[in-house]
Each structure stands twice: as structure tokens, then as C-alpha cells.
Enzyme design. Sequence first.
Site, mmCIF file in Angstrom:
data_model
loop_
_atom_site.group_PDB
_atom_site.id
_atom_site.type_symbol
_atom_site.label_atom_id
_atom_site.label_comp_id
_atom_site.label_asym_id
_atom_site.label_seq_id
_atom_site.Cartn_x
_atom_site.Cartn_y
_atom_site.Cartn_z
ATOM 1 N N THR A 131 0.815 -1.214 0.000
ATOM 2 C CA THR A 131 0.000 0.000 0.000
ATOM 3 C C THR A 131 0.850 1.265 0.000
ATOM 4 O O THR A 131 1.993 1.245 0.466
ATOM 5 C CB THR A 131 -0.891 0.003 1.260
ATOM 6 O OG1 THR A 131 -1.540 1.259 1.392
ATOM 7 C CG2 THR A 131 -0.093 -0.249 2.535
ATOM 8 N N ASP A 132 0.258 2.361 -0.465
ATOM 9 C CA ASP A 132 0.967 3.654 -0.385
ATOM 10 C C ASP A 132 1.027 4.176 1.054
ATOM 11 O O ASP A 132 1.778 5.113 1.343
ATOM 12 C CB ASP A 132 0.305 4.695 -1.303
ATOM 13 C CG ASP A 132 -1.137 5.022 -0.942
ATOM 14 O OD1 ASP A 132 -1.727 4.327 -0.089
ATOM 15 O OD2 ASP A 132 -1.683 5.981 -1.529
ATOM 16 N N GLU A 133 0.233 3.569 1.963
ATOM 17 C CA GLU A 133 0.207 4.092 3.343
ATOM 18 C C GLU A 133 1.533 3.891 4.067
ATOM 19 O O GLU A 133 1.778 4.527 5.086
ATOM 20 C CB GLU A 133 -0.935 3.435 4.132
ATOM 21 C CG GLU A 133 -2.279 3.710 3.508
ATOM 22 C CD GLU A 133 -3.454 3.574 4.459
ATOM 23 O OE1 GLU A 133 -3.226 3.457 5.676
ATOM 24 O OE2 GLU A 133 -4.588 3.592 3.969
ATOM 25 N N TYR A 156 -2.051 -0.464 10.956
ATOM 26 C CA TYR A 156 -2.173 -1.124 9.643
ATOM 27 C C TYR A 156 -0.952 -0.809 8.769
ATOM 28 O O TYR A 156 -0.285 -1.721 8.243
ATOM 29 C CB TYR A 156 -3.455 -0.680 8.920
ATOM 30 C CG TYR A 156 -3.447 -1.002 7.435
ATOM 31 C CD1 TYR A 156 -3.543 -2.320 6.993
ATOM 32 C CD2 TYR A 156 -3.302 0.003 6.473
ATOM 33 C CE1 TYR A 156 -3.502 -2.621 5.629
ATOM 34 C CE2 TYR A 156 -3.265 -0.290 5.114
ATOM 35 C CZ TYR A 156 -3.367 -1.603 4.697
ATOM 36 O OH TYR A 156 -3.327 -1.916 3.359
ATOM 37 N N LYS A 160 2.051 -3.270 7.305
ATOM 38 C CA LYS A 160 2.365 -3.456 5.878
ATOM 39 C C LYS A 160 3.819 -3.047 5.602
ATOM 40 O O LYS A 160 4.521 -3.706 4.829
ATOM 41 C CB LYS A 160 1.407 -2.632 4.999
ATOM 42 C CG LYS A 160 -0.031 -3.109 4.983
ATOM 43 C CD LYS A 160 -0.225 -4.504 4.396
ATOM 44 C CE LYS A 160 0.005 -4.581 2.910
ATOM 45 N NZ LYS A 160 -0.338 -5.920 2.356
HETATM 46 P P1 NAD Z 1 -9.740 -7.243 1.892
HETATM 47 O O1 NAD Z 1 -9.819 -6.991 3.363
HETATM 48 O O2 NAD Z 1 -10.928 -6.952 1.047
HETATM 49 O O3 NAD Z 1 -9.325 -8.772 1.625
HETATM 50 C C1 NAD Z 1 -8.348 -9.427 2.371
HETATM 51 C C2 NAD Z 1 -8.523 -10.912 2.159
HETATM 52 O O4 NAD Z 1 -7.492 -11.577 2.909
HETATM 53 C C3 NAD Z 1 -9.855 -11.467 2.669
HETATM 54 O O5 NAD Z 1 -10.432 -12.317 1.705
HETATM 55 C C4 NAD Z 1 -9.483 -12.234 3.931
HETATM 56 O O6 NAD Z 1 -10.342 -13.337 4.196
HETATM 57 C C5 NAD Z 1 -8.061 -12.686 3.616
HETATM 58 N N1 NAD Z 1 -7.273 -12.915 4.837
HETATM 59 C C6 NAD Z 1 -7.158 -12.107 5.920
HETATM 60 N N2 NAD Z 1 -6.374 -12.679 6.846
HETATM 61 C C7 NAD Z 1 -5.953 -13.863 6.326
HETATM 62 C C8 NAD Z 1 -5.117 -14.902 6.808
HETATM 63 N N3 NAD Z 1 -4.554 -14.825 8.023
HETATM 64 N N4 NAD Z 1 -4.886 -15.967 6.024
HETATM 65 C C9 NAD Z 1 -5.450 -16.057 4.792
HETATM 66 N N5 NAD Z 1 -6.283 -15.115 4.298
HETATM 67 C C10 NAD Z 1 -6.528 -14.027 5.048
HETATM 68 O O7 NAD Z 1 -8.470 -6.418 1.406
HETATM 69 P P2 NAD Z 1 -8.199 -5.663 0.021
HETATM 70 O O8 NAD Z 1 -8.664 -4.277 0.124
HETATM 71 O O9 NAD Z 1 -8.650 -6.517 -1.107
HETATM 72 O O10 NAD Z 1 -6.599 -5.627 0.047
HETATM 73 C C11 NAD Z 1 -5.844 -6.722 -0.458
HETATM 74 C C12 NAD Z 1 -4.358 -6.426 -0.328
HETATM 75 O O11 NAD Z 1 -4.040 -5.245 -1.059
HETATM 76 C C13 NAD Z 1 -3.899 -6.163 1.104
HETATM 77 O O12 NAD Z 1 -2.624 -6.718 1.262
HETATM 78 C C14 NAD Z 1 -3.857 -4.643 1.201
HETATM 79 O O13 NAD Z 1 -2.907 -4.234 2.156
HETATM 80 C C15 NAD Z 1 -3.424 -4.292 -0.204
HETATM 81 N N6 NAD Z 1 -3.851 -2.972 -0.669
HETATM 82 C C16 NAD Z 1 -5.166 -2.592 -0.610
HETATM 83 C C17 NAD Z 1 -5.555 -1.360 -1.143
HETATM 84 C C18 NAD Z 1 -6.986 -0.909 -1.146
HETATM 85 O O14 NAD Z 1 -7.269 0.196 -1.598
HETATM 86 N N7 NAD Z 1 -7.955 -1.715 -0.697
HETATM 87 C C19 NAD Z 1 -4.591 -0.521 -1.709
HETATM 88 C C20 NAD Z 1 -3.249 -0.939 -1.740
HETATM 89 C C21 NAD Z 1 -2.901 -2.168 -1.239
HETATM 90 O O1 DAU Z 2 -4.208 3.931 0.366
HETATM 91 C C1 DAU Z 2 -4.430 2.556 0.301
HETATM 92 C C2 DAU Z 2 -5.285 2.089 1.451
HETATM 93 O O2 DAU Z 2 -6.613 2.525 1.195
HETATM 94 C C3 DAU Z 2 -5.241 0.583 1.638
HETATM 95 O O3 DAU Z 2 -3.943 0.181 1.959
HETATM 96 C C4 DAU Z 2 -6.204 0.160 2.753
HETATM 97 O O4 DAU Z 2 -6.228 -1.253 2.867
HETATM 98 C C5 DAU Z 2 -7.594 0.656 2.384
HETATM 99 O O5 DAU Z 2 -8.502 0.336 3.414
HETATM 100 C C6 DAU Z 2 -7.573 2.170 2.152
HETATM 101 O O6 DAU Z 2 -7.299 2.842 3.409
HETATM 102 P P1 DAU Z 2 -8.061 4.167 3.883
HETATM 103 O O7 DAU Z 2 -7.994 4.261 5.349
HETATM 104 O O8 DAU Z 2 -7.559 5.359 3.140
HETATM 105 O O9 DAU Z 2 -9.552 3.841 3.374
HETATM 106 P P2 DAU Z 2 -10.981 4.112 4.072
HETATM 107 O O10 DAU Z 2 -12.019 3.816 3.048
HETATM 108 O O11 DAU Z 2 -11.085 3.467 5.401
HETATM 109 O O12 DAU Z 2 -10.950 5.689 4.312
HETATM 110 C C7 DAU Z 2 -10.809 6.578 3.215
HETATM 111 C C8 DAU Z 2 -10.871 8.002 3.742
HETATM 112 O O13 DAU Z 2 -12.214 8.268 4.182
HETATM 113 C C9 DAU Z 2 -9.984 8.244 4.939
HETATM 114 O O14 DAU Z 2 -9.480 9.579 4.859
HETATM 115 C C10 DAU Z 2 -10.924 8.125 6.132
HETATM 116 C C11 DAU Z 2 -12.254 8.618 5.582
HETATM 117 N N1 DAU Z 2 -13.476 7.988 6.136
HETATM 118 C C12 DAU Z 2 -13.540 6.629 6.163
HETATM 119 C C13 DAU Z 2 -14.642 5.992 6.664
HETATM 120 C C14 DAU Z 2 -14.736 4.488 6.719
HETATM 121 C C15 DAU Z 2 -14.523 8.772 6.565
HETATM 122 O O15 DAU Z 2 -14.468 10.018 6.508
HETATM 123 N N2 DAU Z 2 -15.636 8.148 7.064
HETATM 124 C C16 DAU Z 2 -15.749 6.797 7.136
HETATM 125 O O16 DAU Z 2 -16.792 6.294 7.619
#
Ligand code: NAD
Ligand code: DAU
Length: 349
Positions: A131-133, A156, A160
Site C-alpha cells: 500500500t501507499d500508506e 495497519y 504493511k
Molecule cells: P480485503 O480486506 O478486502 O481482503 C483481504 C482478504 O485476505 C480477505 O479475503 C481475507 O479473508 C483474507 N485474509 C485475511 N487474513 C488472512 C489470513 N490470516 N490468512 C489467509 N487469508 C486471510 O483487502 P483488500 O482491500 O482486497 O486488500 C488486499 C491487499 O491489497 C492487502 O494486502 C492490502 O494491504 C493491499 N492494498 C489494498 C488497497 C486498497 O485500496 N484496498 C490498496 C493498496 C494495497
Molecule cells: O491507500 C491505500 C489504502 O486505502 C489501503 O492500503 C487500505 O487497505 C484501504 O482500506 C484504504 O485505506 P483508507 O484508510 O484510506 O480507506 P478508508 O475507506 O477506510 O478511508 C478513506 C478516507 O475516508 C480516509 O481519509 C478516512 C475517511 N473515512 C472513512 C470511513 C470508513 C470517513 O471520513 N468516514 C468513514 O466512515
Amino acid sequence: MSQKNILITGGAGFIGSHVVRLFVNKYPEYKIINLDKLTYAGNLENIRDIESKPNYKFVKGDIQDKDFLVSLFESEKISHVIHLAAESHVDRSISGPMDFIMTNIVGTANLLEAARSSWKEGDHIFYHVSTDEVYGSLGDEGFFTEKTGYDPRSPYSASKASSDHLVRAYYHTYKLPVKLSNCSNNYGSHHFPEKLIPLMINNIKNNKPLPVYGKGENVRDRPWVEDHARAIDTIFHNGKIGESYNVGGWNEWTNIALVKFLCQIMDRKLNRQPGESEKLITYVTDRAGHDLRYAIDATKIKNELGWEPSIKFEEGLEKTVDWYLQNEKWVNDITSGEYQKYYAAHYNS
Ligand code: NAD
Ligand code: DAU
């Protein structure tokens, strides 16, 4: 060329399901093994359409269990890994960091160990999706590049960042053939409605308050999830061993502007008066340690691998809203049970 048996972890989650679908459909010659624990965030409905394909197999399992991983590598002759399994929600990492440490750090270490003990020679890749975080928070200007120093600020992002460091350490120390990518906030179908965009769509539809943290001024870059899956395909096949690639949408939005835009789309789709949904916006207590701005410089992947976003945000968001409106059962199933308890504890506290 030797057979590729690719272990995709977390393939029942949001991004993982898009990656599994792309690989299963595009590469019938590969065997895809989807390993997922099916936590609250994992849902086999996300990949129902490909489950009977001959090159696909689902295995339920936990990456925290190293012995299980070692035998899986042997029994399935795993040659490549695309690792997405993780605890992914920042708010949950604030209320309960240990699951993040156990899955994201220890789980990644277990996978690295399984690969190290199983892979002696030949064609292998360990691709870690991050992730970019990990880069921390930007001010009003600038972008994260692959050279930006790590400065994670939530449990989180720290988990990562730790996993990224471990992956690089296995490359330098053991010559494990690794690749990494760091992506910003994906949007699209099958996104669990605890995250901003699907949560807002669901709440607007149900006339529930729209909880905007703080003043809503935090900025996130928004790539389409199918573009991210395509980037993973590109990096997996053409990226250089030992290198990382930043993936983003060149698409920055403040949370409040995005929520208002979603309200406009939903007013139109639900035949409401213009401005009606916006009345649901409620400013709530800010997230602890809330990072102000994330923005990705995706020049390297464009110049070196030819990847760039394929879709305009307005079009992708419209498709996303339509998907949620057309998949009411998916939303209802996933937002019952555990989610309701989480929602009540998180937003009503
Ligand atoms: P998600 O929470 O939707 O999915 C995660 C999946 O991992 C789920 O299906 C869960 O059951 C599985 N999982 C969790 N713990 C596990 C374990 N111990 N063993 C096996 N499986 C397990 O997450 P996502 O948003 O699809 O993110 C997927 C990956 O991409 C993560 O590594 C996250 O850090 C990374 N990522 C996400 C975003 C985003 O915007 N969502 C951006 C950049 C990177
Ligand atoms: O940048 C990549 C990341 O993006 C991934 O690595 C994470 O797995 C993914 O969950 C996401 O993280 P964020 O924390 O940025 O996403 P989230 O949707 O939780 O929040 C997006 C923005 O919105 C953040 O600034 C917090 C705000 N927010 C979020 C929720 C859930 C609100 O204002 N209200 C809300 O109820």
C-alpha cells in the site's frame, strides 16, 4: 516452459477477487490456487463466476499457520506467489492491532519461509502487494515515488511496512526472487462496505447518516480496482526482480468532495431531488492519527512497463454505484451479523 502453479493469497477479498478472476480467465495454462482464511472480509460470492474453471482451486487456510503453508507448497507444487491476504482496514487496526501484526507481519514471514524452503532453483516469483500508506502522510504538495522513505503512522500501515521490509530482506539475504507494488485507495465492485465509497453508497441508499471524519479534508488518490489488477498482471509478468512499482490513479479527491459527488449520482439514480442525499452528511470524530494526503507518482510503471489507468473516475464510479444497486443481496449478506456489531461499536461510540 515449466508449469506455473500460482498461489494467490486473499483471493476472496476485494482486490484479490479481481486478480484471481483476471488470472483464471486470461491464463488457462496457469493453475491458480486461491488461499483465503475467509475472515469477515473474505467472501466466496466474489469469485462464484470462476469457481468451476479447470485451472482454479480454492483452499481455505490461514497464513498464520506456517506448517500448513509448507505442506501446501509441497502438495500443490507452488512455483509463484501473489500475496494479497491481509487485514486491510485502518480503523480496525486502531481498535485492535494484534490481528494486523499476526496476519500482515507474521503471516507474510511464514509465506516467505515456505517459499524459501520449497524453492531450490527454477522459475519462481514472490510478488508482494502493498500500500501507499507505508510512506506516511503528504502535505498539500508532492507525490510518493518508489524512492520515498517509509514513515507508517497507523498499526495497519506499520504492519504493511514491516512486511515490505521482510520481503526485501529475503531478496537481499536469500536471493528470493521478489517483486513489490504499493498502490493507493482502490474503488470498484465487491468492496467491503466498511470502506468509504461502498459505505457511503449503502448509507445513501438506506437514508442513513453519512459519517465524514473530521472536516472531510483528507485527500486520497483513487485508482479503479480492475486497473490495479491489470497493474499486478503487468508487474508479475514484466516487472524486474527485486524492484517495487507505485500504482495510482492520478485522481485525487478530498473525502468531502467525493461524498458530495456520490450524493449527486445517487440522487439521480434514486430519483431524489437534487441535494436530498447531501442532507445525510454528518461530521463525526476524526480517525486517530488520520493521514492528511496520499498521492502516487506512477511514472515508473508507465515508462518502464507501459501501464496506465484505463478509465475516467466519473465512468468508473458510475459503474461502481450501478454494481452496488444491482447487487443488493451481496450487500445485505455481507452487512449482516459481524458487520452490524462493528458498525454500531465504531460509529455510535
Ligand atoms: P480485503 O480486506 O478486502 O481482503 C483481504 C482478504 O485476505 C480477505 O479475503 C481475507 O479473508 C483474507 N485474509 C485475511 N487474513 C488472512 C489470513 N490470516 N490468512 C489467509 N487469508 C486471510 O483487502 P483488500 O482491500 O482486497 O486488500 C488486499 C491487499 O491489497 C492487502 O494486502 C492490502 O494491504 C493491499 N492494498 C489494498 C488497497 C486498497 O485500496 N484496498 C490498496 C493498496 C494495497
Ligand atoms: O491507500 C491505500 C489504502 O486505502 C489501503 O492500503 C487500505 O487497505 C484501504 O482500506 C484504504 O485505506 P483508507 O484508510 O484510506 O480507506 P478508508 O475507506 O477506510 O478511508 C478513506 C478516507 O475516508 C480516509 O481519509 C478516512 C475517511 N473515512 C472513512 C470511513 C470508513 C470517513 O471520513 N468516514 C468513514 O466512515
